[in-house]
Design a protein around this motif. Structure first.
Motif, mmCIF file in Angstrom:
data_model
loop_
_atom_site.group_PDB
_atom_site.id
_atom_site.type_symbol
_atom_site.label_atom_id
_atom_site.label_comp_id
_atom_site.label_asym_id
_atom_site.label_seq_id
_atom_site.Cartn_x
_atom_site.Cartn_y
_atom_site.Cartn_z
ATOM 1 N N ASP A 136 9.685 -5.489 -2.447
ATOM 2 C CA ASP A 136 8.671 -5.397 -1.393
ATOM 3 C C ASP A 136 7.611 -4.350 -1.721
ATOM 4 O O ASP A 136 6.423 -4.543 -1.420
ATOM 5 N N LEU A 137 8.024 -3.261 -2.337
ATOM 6 C CA LEU A 137 7.059 -2.218 -2.697
ATOM 7 C C LEU A 137 6.112 -2.697 -3.782
ATOM 8 O O LEU A 137 4.889 -2.482 -3.697
ATOM 9 N N TYR A 138 6.625 -3.363 -4.800
ATOM 10 C CA TYR A 138 5.754 -3.891 -5.859
ATOM 11 C C TYR A 138 4.819 -4.962 -5.300
ATOM 12 O O TYR A 138 3.641 -5.038 -5.683
ATOM 13 N N SER A 139 5.333 -5.766 -4.397
ATOM 14 C CA SER A 139 4.492 -6.788 -3.785
ATOM 15 C C SER A 139 3.328 -6.150 -3.031
ATOM 16 O O SER A 139 2.167 -6.552 -3.195
ATOM 17 N N GLY A 140 3.618 -5.143 -2.229
ATOM 18 C CA GLY A 140 2.551 -4.480 -1.481
ATOM 19 C C GLY A 140 1.510 -3.848 -2.388
ATOM 20 O O GLY A 140 0.298 -3.969 -2.158
ATOM 21 N N ALA A 141 1.974 -3.187 -3.442
ATOM 22 C CA ALA A 141 1.037 -2.561 -4.378
ATOM 23 C C ALA A 141 0.202 -3.615 -5.097
ATOM 24 O O ALA A 141 -0.992 -3.413 -5.355
ATOM 25 N N GLY A 142 0.804 -4.763 -5.409
ATOM 26 C CA GLY A 142 0.053 -5.838 -6.049
ATOM 27 C C GLY A 142 -1.048 -6.383 -5.157
ATOM 28 O O GLY A 142 -2.134 -6.746 -5.633
ATOM 29 N N LEU A 143 -0.776 -6.430 -3.852
ATOM 30 C CA LEU A 143 -1.811 -6.891 -2.925
ATOM 31 C C LEU A 143 -2.987 -5.912 -2.924
ATOM 32 O O LEU A 143 -4.152 -6.316 -2.992
ATOM 33 N N ALA A 144 -2.680 -4.620 -2.887
ATOM 34 C CA ALA A 144 -3.750 -3.625 -2.901
ATOM 35 C C ALA A 144 -4.526 -3.659 -4.202
ATOM 36 O O ALA A 144 -5.758 -3.535 -4.217
ATOM 37 N N ALA A 145 -3.829 -3.832 -5.326
ATOM 38 C CA ALA A 145 -4.498 -3.882 -6.616
ATOM 39 C C ALA A 145 -5.458 -5.062 -6.690
ATOM 40 O O ALA A 145 -6.504 -4.980 -7.342
ATOM 41 N N THR A 146 -5.111 -6.157 -6.008
ATOM 42 C CA THR A 146 -5.967 -7.342 -6.014
ATOM 43 C C THR A 146 -7.105 -7.218 -5.010
ATOM 44 O O THR A 146 -8.261 -7.498 -5.333
#
Length: 328
Positions: free
Chosen positions: A219-229
């Motif tokens: 879940d943490l990697y997913s959230g960070a990936g959304l912000a990076a995009t």
């Protein structure tokens, strides 16, 4: 007296812009370019919050925010949703502004608007949460409220939520639960904020996430990936590094990038960085990544009992699994 009251609300509800500075927050400072991106995200959010807090009509925000750069306008509508939720909650009249905003100027920005409602909840006592989130009636998207709550907590209480890695625990909203899954969506918001805490440096972000218990990494990697995009602040090489560091969770980085693509496309706010990120994370364009999210919308409750939102996320992650090269 309406004018002075609106002006007072604007002053009370809107933090000083210095609260968005990387130096004030104590976030990692990767350099001037990344710092400018992240701080402009913050100032744009505050512009939306201030506009909503002082608005006579919900449509006033469109005029107030029209001149903001395309890249940052979605953050302003996120802030506006927070503002309308606060006004609805803290005034004695029947709450109506949030619903009118979501049905009107906030509709193209619906994903960001639901996140903004979560910011309002984070600023309010728990007995007021139901009133603050009254307009968040979409059973699929309402989980984004918790993403916003998690982001707020990690952004403003960074030591507790990111550095000290406050343990995940069942979350008391929505009242009907499931509380254990609600805590996971809060983690997705914490992950999104971690991209900001890391100053959009992928190695720093991955190091912070990897320090959490392994059960929280997805879940943490997913959230960070959304912000990076969605927010950006990095190069293609850095995006590829982050995807590599996410390891087995790379499909959920792709899933989150597709969510960001959908939010950008629906609002008509696609910029070059979004195309770059979806190409790296999903192996496709913003338009195609957004199409996948529409195509995989769950049509019925899952036999597993998982919330439809999680079924949706898993289906999207599975679609992109081949691109990121992670086995089943």
């Amino acid at each position: 007296m309406a004018g002075p009251i609106r002006a007072l609300r604007r002053r009370v509800f809107t933090p000083d812009i210095s609260e968005t500075f990387v130096s004030t927050r104590g976030f990692h400072d990767k350099g001037p370019e990344a710092r400018t991106v992240l701080e402009t995200v913050g100032s744009s959010f505050l512009a939306g919050l201030s506009s909503a807090a002082g608005a006579r009509r919900v449509t006033d925000v469109d005029a107030d925010l029209a001149d903001l750069p395309t890249r940052f306008r979605g953050f302003a509508y996120e802030g506006a949703a927070m503002g309308f939720a606060l006004v609805d909650t803290l005034t004695p009249t029947r709450p109506w502004r949030s619903a009118a905003f979501l049905a009107g100027p906030g509709d193209p920005h619906i994903y960001m608007a639901y996140v903004g409602i979560g910011w309002a909840m984070a600023r309010l006592p728990r007995p007021l949460w139901r009133r603050a989130a009254a307009a968040a009636t979409d059973p699929l998207l309402r989980w984004l409220v918790l993403d916003g709550y998690g982001f707020h907590q990690a952004y403003f209480r960074t030591r507790e939520y990111v550095i000290e890695r406050r343990p995940s625990r069942p979350f008391p909203w929505p009242p009907e639960g499931p509380a254990a899954y609600a805590a996971r969506v809060v983690d997705q918001g914490i992950g999104r904020a971690t991209w900001f805490v890391a100053g959009s440096d992928p190695a720093v972000a991955a190091d912070l996430i990897d320090a959490f218990p392994a059960a929280r990494h997805q879940d943490l990697y997913s959230g960070a990936g959304l912000a990076a995009t969605y927010a950006g602040g990095c190069t293609e090489r850095e995006l590829r590094l982050f995807l590599h560091r996410s390891g087995e969770h790379a499909p959920f980085v792709a899933q989150a990038a597709a969510f960001a693509a959908q939010a950008r496309q629906r609002a008509g706010l696609v910029v070059a960085h979004n195309e770059l990120a979806t190409r790296v994370f999903c192996g496709t364009s913003v338009a195609e990544a957004a199409r996948v999210t529409d195509e995989l919308l769950p049509a019925r409750p899952a036999p597993s009992g998982l919330p439809a939102y999680e079924v949706w996320r898993q289906s999207i992650a599975e679609r992109f699994r081949a691109h990121v090269g992670v086995g089943r």
